[in-house]
Write an enzyme that holds these catalytic residues in place. Structure first.
Site, PDB file in Angstrom:
ATOM      1  CD  GLU A 165     153.725 -15.141   6.347  1.00 54.66           C
ATOM      2  OE1 GLU A 165     154.349 -15.895   7.170  1.00 54.66           O
ATOM      3  OE2 GLU A 165     152.744 -15.173   7.016  1.00 54.66           O
ATOM      4  CG  HIS A 192     150.640 -11.956   2.755  1.00 47.65           C
ATOM      5  ND1 HIS A 192     150.808 -13.071   2.206  1.00 47.65           N
ATOM      6  CD2 HIS A 192     150.564 -12.123   4.216  1.00 47.65           C
ATOM      7  CE1 HIS A 192     150.916 -13.978   3.182  1.00 47.65           C
ATOM      8  NE2 HIS A 192     150.879 -13.406   4.294  1.00 47.65           N
ATOM      9  CG  HIS A 228     149.682 -18.132   5.128  1.00 46.45           C
ATOM     10  ND1 HIS A 228     148.542 -17.638   5.951  1.00 46.45           N
ATOM     11  CD2 HIS A 228     150.640 -16.789   5.336  1.00 46.45           C
ATOM     12  CE1 HIS A 228     148.506 -16.609   6.453  1.00 46.45           C
ATOM     13  NE2 HIS A 228     149.867 -16.034   6.000  1.00 46.45           N
ATOM     14  CG  ASP A 263     152.084 -11.846   8.058  1.00 51.18           C
ATOM     15  OD1 ASP A 263     151.679 -11.957   6.940  1.00 51.18           O
ATOM     16  OD2 ASP A 263     151.584 -12.556   8.973  1.00 51.18           O
TER      17      ASP A 263
HETATM   18 MN    MN Z   1     150.676 -14.072   6.726  1.00 51.19          MN
END
Ligand code: MN
Length: 342
Positions: free
Chosen positions: A8, A10, A182, A302
């Site tokens: 995950e 980004h 998400h 993340d």
């Molecule tokens: Mn995230």
């Protein structure tokens, strides 16, 4: 250090940011000035929700090259599964959203093409138009080699358990790829119950309420009876659901209107996988490991909202067997992403 694949992670494209800076409604990116006169970029995701984007964070989000790779090297992360950060394109006018999704996916494909052993991708989807989004998912998987798609939870005030969105899940199942569910800001009714305490509305509590409720809605809708091979990827160690699973089962069965064929936990165990994103603490992890087992847990950071170093330190030191650690760090992900042995 163990090699790891992180699921995950980004990014933003410059084009997406430029669009958000010019966009008049929600979501948009606005520049204001702090007391010292320094510019501050702020994301206005929806009414009642804003998020400051500090310059260093924005720099990390837009770097799909040397800086990101150097951090990955330092942390032993061999590959990131990349997905567009929020806000995505789903709340834009449908035609703008579809065009921007396509451009974002093409740009991500170029970044992956430059470093195919280090990056893989999830499709950005303008799923206010579910049929169009299903077609774009198919294009991304078949022609760009993407590994699935990302859903930023609800869209135009609706959760995706509504049958009009099921064509998107049908496409994911038939393509054999997962969809990441998400978190997003809760819808206004729920947001209103938290807004006296703004610190609760986002990642501290609101996001997990949103994503956890959304996942439970998908289960209760019968979606997984219709698409039994569909897999949903949930971050943040499953958004609290593993902790509650036994109680959900025992009380759901006694509730009126429970229409699904099996216990909620059975769908959760078979149709969901969870990641460690943003949850780098032993007790919560141990609960999830005992509840779901190591085959359902995947490493994620993340990035860049969470620290790659912290996520790495956690997974390298959490007191579990080395066989389980290897599964969570990379073996499960290699299978999920259908990576060739090397
Ligand atoms: Mn995230």
């Amino acid at each position: 250090m163990m090699n790891k694949i992180a699921l995950e992670e980004h990014f933003f494209t410059q084009e997406h940011l430029a669009y958000l800076r010019a966009h008049k409604g929600y979501p948009r990116l606005e520049t204001s000035f702090d007391d010292a006169g320094n510019p501050v970029e702020r994301l206005l995701r929806m009414p009642g929700s804003s998020q400051v984007l500090p310059g260093p964070l924005l720099a990390r989000l837009t770097d799909l090259g040397a800086g990101r790779l150097a951090e990955m090297d330092r942390c032993g992360i061999e590959m990131q599964l990349l997905s567009l950060a929020g806000p995505g394109v789903e709340e834009l006018d449908v035609s703008d959203g579809a065009v921007l999704a396509r451009k974002t996916n093409d740009e991500l494909a170029r970044a992956i093409g430059a470093n195919p052993d280090r990056f893989a991708g999830l499709a950005t989807l303008a799923y206010a138009d579910p049929k169009g989004a299903a077609d774009e998912l198919a294009r991304c998987v078949k022609h760009l080699g993407f590994k699935g798609g990302k859903l930023n939870s609800h869209v135009v005030g609706e959760y995706l358990d509504q049958p009009k969105y099921w064509c998107l899940f049908e496409a994911a199942e038939s393509l054999g790829v997962p969809l990441m569910l998400h978190p997003k800001d809760p819808l206004p009714g729920v947001l209103g119950t938290l807004s006296d305490y703004p610190g609760l509305t986002q990642a501290a509590w609101g996001f997990t309420i949103d994503a956890g409720s959304h996942a439970m809605r998908l289960i209760c809708s019968g979606l997984f009876d219709a698409f039994p091979r569909l897999r949903i990827l949930l971050g943040h160690l499953g958004e609290g659901i593993p902790f509650w699973l036994a109680r959900i089962d025992s009380h759901f069965a006694r509730s009126p209107g429970a229409k699904i064929r099996r216990k909620p936990s059975e769908y959760f165990r078979e149709n969901f996988i969870v990641t460690t994103s943003g949850m780098f603490v032993d007790p919560a992890f141990m609960c999830v490991l005992q509840t779901l087992g190591a085959d359902s847990i995947y490493f994620a950071v993340d990035y860049p909202y969470e620290s790659m170093d912290e996520g790495t330190r956690f997974i390298e030191s959490v007191p579990i067997g080395e066989k389980d650690r290897d599964k969570i760090c990379r073996t499960n992900a290699r299978r999920l992403l259908a990576l060739k042995p090397h």
